[in-house]
Design a protein around this motif. Structure first.
Motif, mmCIF file in Angstrom:
data_model
loop_
_atom_site.group_PDB
_atom_site.id
_atom_site.type_symbol
_atom_site.label_atom_id
_atom_site.label_comp_id
_atom_site.label_asym_id
_atom_site.label_seq_id
_atom_site.Cartn_x
_atom_site.Cartn_y
_atom_site.Cartn_z
ATOM 1 N N GLY A 273 0.975 -1.261 0.126
ATOM 2 C CA GLY A 273 -0.138 -0.027 -0.070
ATOM 3 C C GLY A 273 0.828 1.326 0.152
ATOM 4 O O GLY A 273 2.182 1.190 0.412
ATOM 5 N N LYS A 274 0.340 2.342 -0.093
ATOM 6 C CA LYS A 274 0.814 3.673 -0.376
ATOM 7 C C LYS A 274 1.356 4.262 1.095
ATOM 8 O O LYS A 274 0.745 3.980 1.881
ATOM 9 C CB LYS A 274 0.120 4.769 -1.148
ATOM 10 C CG LYS A 274 -1.198 5.028 -0.196
ATOM 11 C CD LYS A 274 -1.984 6.182 -1.002
ATOM 12 C CE LYS A 274 -3.194 6.663 -0.056
ATOM 13 N NZ LYS A 274 -3.904 7.633 -0.834
ATOM 14 N N GLU A 275 2.273 4.761 1.165
ATOM 15 C CA GLU A 275 2.610 5.532 2.534
ATOM 16 C C GLU A 275 1.569 6.334 3.139
ATOM 17 O O GLU A 275 1.023 6.903 2.564
ATOM 18 C CB GLU A 275 3.987 6.280 2.293
ATOM 19 C CG GLU A 275 4.541 6.612 3.587
ATOM 20 C CD GLU A 275 5.999 7.469 3.769
ATOM 21 O OE1 GLU A 275 6.939 6.959 3.862
ATOM 22 O OE2 GLU A 275 5.780 8.665 3.227
ATOM 23 N N THR A 276 1.590 5.855 4.321
ATOM 24 C CA THR A 276 0.453 6.659 5.136
ATOM 25 C C THR A 276 1.168 7.441 6.499
ATOM 26 O O THR A 276 1.870 6.894 6.980
ATOM 27 C CB THR A 276 -0.604 5.550 5.625
ATOM 28 O OG1 THR A 276 -1.139 5.121 4.578
ATOM 29 C CG2 THR A 276 -1.746 6.273 6.423
ATOM 30 N N TYR B 7 -1.559 14.488 8.808
ATOM 31 C CA TYR B 7 -1.893 12.900 9.072
ATOM 32 C C TYR B 7 -3.128 12.458 8.289
ATOM 33 O O TYR B 7 -4.141 12.912 8.572
ATOM 34 C CB TYR B 7 -2.049 12.869 10.725
ATOM 35 C CG TYR B 7 -0.807 13.631 11.640
ATOM 36 C CD1 TYR B 7 0.352 13.218 11.462
ATOM 37 C CD2 TYR B 7 -1.500 14.648 12.522
ATOM 38 C CE1 TYR B 7 1.308 13.820 12.270
ATOM 39 C CE2 TYR B 7 -0.242 15.203 13.158
ATOM 40 C CZ TYR B 7 0.937 14.955 12.935
ATOM 41 O OH TYR B 7 1.814 15.544 13.702
ATOM 42 N N ASP B 8 -2.919 11.187 7.804
ATOM 43 C CA ASP B 8 -4.124 10.353 7.284
ATOM 44 C C ASP B 8 -4.775 9.805 8.283
ATOM 45 O O ASP B 8 -6.101 9.628 8.024
ATOM 46 C CB ASP B 8 -3.530 9.503 6.133
ATOM 47 C CG ASP B 8 -2.623 9.991 5.232
ATOM 48 O OD1 ASP B 8 -3.199 10.975 4.422
ATOM 49 O OD2 ASP B 8 -1.495 9.511 5.088
ATOM 50 N N THR C 150 -8.009 20.790 17.639
ATOM 51 C CA THR C 150 -6.716 20.689 17.819
ATOM 52 C C THR C 150 -6.313 19.613 16.711
ATOM 53 O O THR C 150 -5.247 19.725 16.027
ATOM 54 C CB THR C 150 -6.313 19.912 19.112
ATOM 55 O OG1 THR C 150 -6.573 20.875 20.468
ATOM 56 C CG2 THR C 150 -4.934 19.916 19.315
ATOM 57 N N PHE C 151 -7.129 18.689 16.566
ATOM 58 C CA PHE C 151 -6.832 17.636 15.386
ATOM 59 C C PHE C 151 -7.052 18.180 14.068
ATOM 60 O O PHE C 151 -6.009 17.932 13.113
ATOM 61 C CB PHE C 151 -7.717 16.355 15.611
ATOM 62 C CG PHE C 151 -7.712 15.883 16.711
ATOM 63 C CD1 PHE C 151 -6.206 14.931 17.136
ATOM 64 C CD2 PHE C 151 -8.583 15.700 17.881
ATOM 65 C CE1 PHE C 151 -6.242 13.951 18.252
ATOM 66 C CE2 PHE C 151 -8.245 14.769 18.878
ATOM 67 C CZ PHE C 151 -7.313 14.165 19.134
ATOM 68 N N GLU C 152 -8.035 18.916 13.833
ATOM 69 C CA GLU C 152 -8.344 19.231 12.502
ATOM 70 C C GLU C 152 -7.681 19.797 11.535
ATOM 71 O O GLU C 152 -7.352 19.474 10.441
ATOM 72 C CB GLU C 152 -9.894 20.127 12.513
ATOM 73 C CG GLU C 152 -10.658 20.115 11.154
ATOM 74 C CD GLU C 152 -10.016 21.123 10.382
ATOM 75 O OE1 GLU C 152 -10.440 21.126 8.977
ATOM 76 O OE2 GLU C 152 -9.406 21.962 10.777
ATOM 77 N N PRO C 153 -6.803 20.858 12.036
ATOM 78 C CA PRO C 153 -5.934 21.264 11.174
ATOM 79 C C PRO C 153 -4.562 20.517 10.894
ATOM 80 O O PRO C 153 -3.840 20.959 9.821
ATOM 81 C CB PRO C 153 -5.301 22.832 11.869
ATOM 82 C CG PRO C 153 -5.633 22.510 13.393
ATOM 83 C CD PRO C 153 -6.894 21.663 13.335
ATOM 84 N N ASN C 154 -4.413 19.500 11.748
ATOM 85 C CA ASN C 154 -3.243 18.483 11.375
ATOM 86 C C ASN C 154 -3.523 17.588 10.420
ATOM 87 O O ASN C 154 -2.662 16.683 10.104
ATOM 88 C CB ASN C 154 -2.857 18.118 12.741
ATOM 89 C CG ASN C 154 -2.108 19.246 13.636
ATOM 90 O OD1 ASN C 154 -1.199 19.712 13.068
ATOM 91 N ND2 ASN C 154 -2.914 19.453 14.620
ATOM 92 N N LYS D 36 -8.630 10.891 9.476
ATOM 93 C CA LYS D 36 -9.365 10.471 10.400
ATOM 94 C C LYS D 36 -8.783 10.501 11.776
ATOM 95 O O LYS D 36 -7.846 10.036 11.799
ATOM 96 C CB LYS D 36 -10.274 9.315 10.168
ATOM 97 C CG LYS D 36 -9.063 7.796 9.855
ATOM 98 C CD LYS D 36 -10.115 6.865 9.762
ATOM 99 C CE LYS D 36 -11.033 6.894 8.316
ATOM 100 N NZ LYS D 36 -11.480 5.501 7.936
ATOM 101 N N VAL D 37 -9.454 10.622 12.917
ATOM 102 C CA VAL D 37 -8.773 10.411 14.082
ATOM 103 C C VAL D 37 -9.629 9.069 14.884
ATOM 104 O O VAL D 37 -10.924 9.234 15.086
ATOM 105 C CB VAL D 37 -9.189 11.574 15.192
ATOM 106 C CG1 VAL D 37 -8.887 11.041 16.477
ATOM 107 C CG2 VAL D 37 -8.459 12.847 14.555
ATOM 108 N N ILE D 38 -8.960 8.118 15.215
ATOM 109 C CA ILE D 38 -9.476 7.062 15.713
ATOM 110 C C ILE D 38 -9.329 6.969 17.266
ATOM 111 O O ILE D 38 -8.434 7.083 17.672
ATOM 112 C CB ILE D 38 -8.843 5.876 15.169
ATOM 113 C CG1 ILE D 38 -9.183 5.542 13.500
ATOM 114 C CG2 ILE D 38 -9.246 4.420 15.982
ATOM 115 C CD1 ILE D 38 -7.931 5.893 12.739
ATOM 116 N N ASP D 39 -10.381 7.236 18.005
ATOM 117 C CA ASP D 39 -10.453 7.569 19.426
ATOM 118 C C ASP D 39 -10.422 6.361 20.070
ATOM 119 O O ASP D 39 -11.733 5.667 20.129
ATOM 120 C CB ASP D 39 -11.457 8.558 19.853
ATOM 121 C CG ASP D 39 -11.296 9.287 21.324
ATOM 122 O OD1 ASP D 39 -10.482 8.563 22.007
ATOM 123 O OD2 ASP D 39 -11.674 10.331 21.589
#
Length: 340
Positions: free
Chosen positions: A165-168, A233-234, A247-251, A257-260
């Motif tokens: 797979g492609k780099e993530t 971040y992917d 805090t997450f969204e701009p990065n 996606k953020v997996i909590d």
């Protein structure tokens, strides 16, 4: 959830269960923290037809244990008092795939618990063999923390651990903790660039696990989750305490996606709003679904030296309160182990 099968049970494990008592640690009401734990003698549990009887050799604590005690998860995970929490490595009873003397790893569900005791029962369908190369203490963290990291990466983030797979670009928060230290190692089996956050004292440790860049979470860039190399971040495997979506969204990358792994009410609200607004950037709550084949996979990685359990500390069952308090403190490096 790791235990070796004991030859001492070879005669009749099921019959023994009804005639013996065992030492256990339990609580019988919400709240109380370490002081709410009680040392008791209770009957050895009797396995149902689809269960194995386990003899404790090592167990590890997870945040879900003390969070359940506080009542934080009472709407999701109802259980009857008294409650014996934990994960276990132990001894199997007479079921078709195991025999007394086998070494096994088993998953105990949060609904039934039973890990802080000398004996416990687990579903045969969530019990796997433990090779001699994997010690009890090394394996004790896999059934909850290891499986959580594996599910977050492979199912939620879509990482292929064979390197294809492609780099993530991945961010792992609280990377020195129980789930985090597994997540870093597993992520590097895939085609990933891993950014990680942790405390200053653990930066070199997290680098040794394979992280490409590490942030001290107390610095301005660490608190803002900014990649030192400027990457977006992917996927974020969020193992730390709650953070605002802002805090997450701009990065995040355009479809990041953020997996909590420990979603609270605010995270669930963010998830719902993202769905309603069809946002490409998503917060995804994770609920662990334990699978036998995934536990087998992790054990094989440990056997091959491709994954390791880092042990923060070991505590005897007679001093389980110390382990409980250390888990609540939230600064363990790797896994907290309890042994009889």
């Amino acid at each position: 959830m790791f235990l070796p099968l004991s030859a001492s049970l070879a005669s009749s494990p099921v019959a023994m269960a009804g005639n013996r008592t065992m030492h256990a640690v339990q609580y019988d009401t919400y709240g109380g923290g370490p002081a709410g734990l009680k040392h008791v003698d209770v009957p050895v549990p009797s396995p149902k037809k689809d269960e194995v009887l386990l003899k404790l050799e090592a167990t590890s604590l997870n945040p879900i244990d003390w969070k359940m005690q506080t009542g934080m998860l009472r709407l999701l995970l109802r259980h009857k008092f008294p409650y014996i929490p934990g994960e276990v490595i132990g001894v199997g009873s007479e079921v078709k795939d195991f025999k007394a003397g086998d070494k096994v790893v088993a998953f105990l569900t949060p609904h039934t618990g039973g890990g802080l005791a000398e004996f416990a029962v687990a579903k045969e369908s969530l019990t796997v063999r433990r090779p001699p190369e994997v010690s009890a203490a090394e394996g004790a963290g896999l059934p909850v923390a290891g499986l959580t990291a594996h599910q977050a990466l492979t199912q939620s983030a879509g990482i292929k651990l064979d390197g294809s797979g492609k780099e993530t670009n991945i961010l792992i928060t609280a990377a020195s903790g129980g789930v985090g230290h597994y997540a870093v190692q597993l992520a590097k089996l895939g085609n990933t660039h891993v950014t990680a956050t942790c405390g200053a004292r653990n930066i070199e440790f997290v680098k040794s696990l394979g992280a490409d860049e590490v942030l001290d979470y107390k610095t301005p860039d660490g608190a803002a989750l900014k990649s030192p190399s400027g990457r977006k971040y992917d996927a974020v495997i969020h193992c730390a305490s709650a953070m605002p979506w802002s805090t997450f969204e701009p990065n995040l990358s355009s479809n990041g996606k953020v997996i909590d792994i420990t979603p609270g009410p605010r995270a669930l609200l963010t998830f719902a709003l993202g769905k309603l607004t069809f946002s490409k950037k998503q917060l995804v709550p994770l609920l662990l679904i334990a699978k036998k084949e995934n536990l087998d996979f992790l054990i094989e990685l440990v056997k091959e030296g491709k994954l390791k359990t880092v042990i923060d500390s070991k505590h005897p069952l007679s001093k389980a309160e110390e382990a409980w308090a250390k888990s609540i403190d939230g600064h363990a490096t790797g896994k907290i182990i309890v042994e009889p």
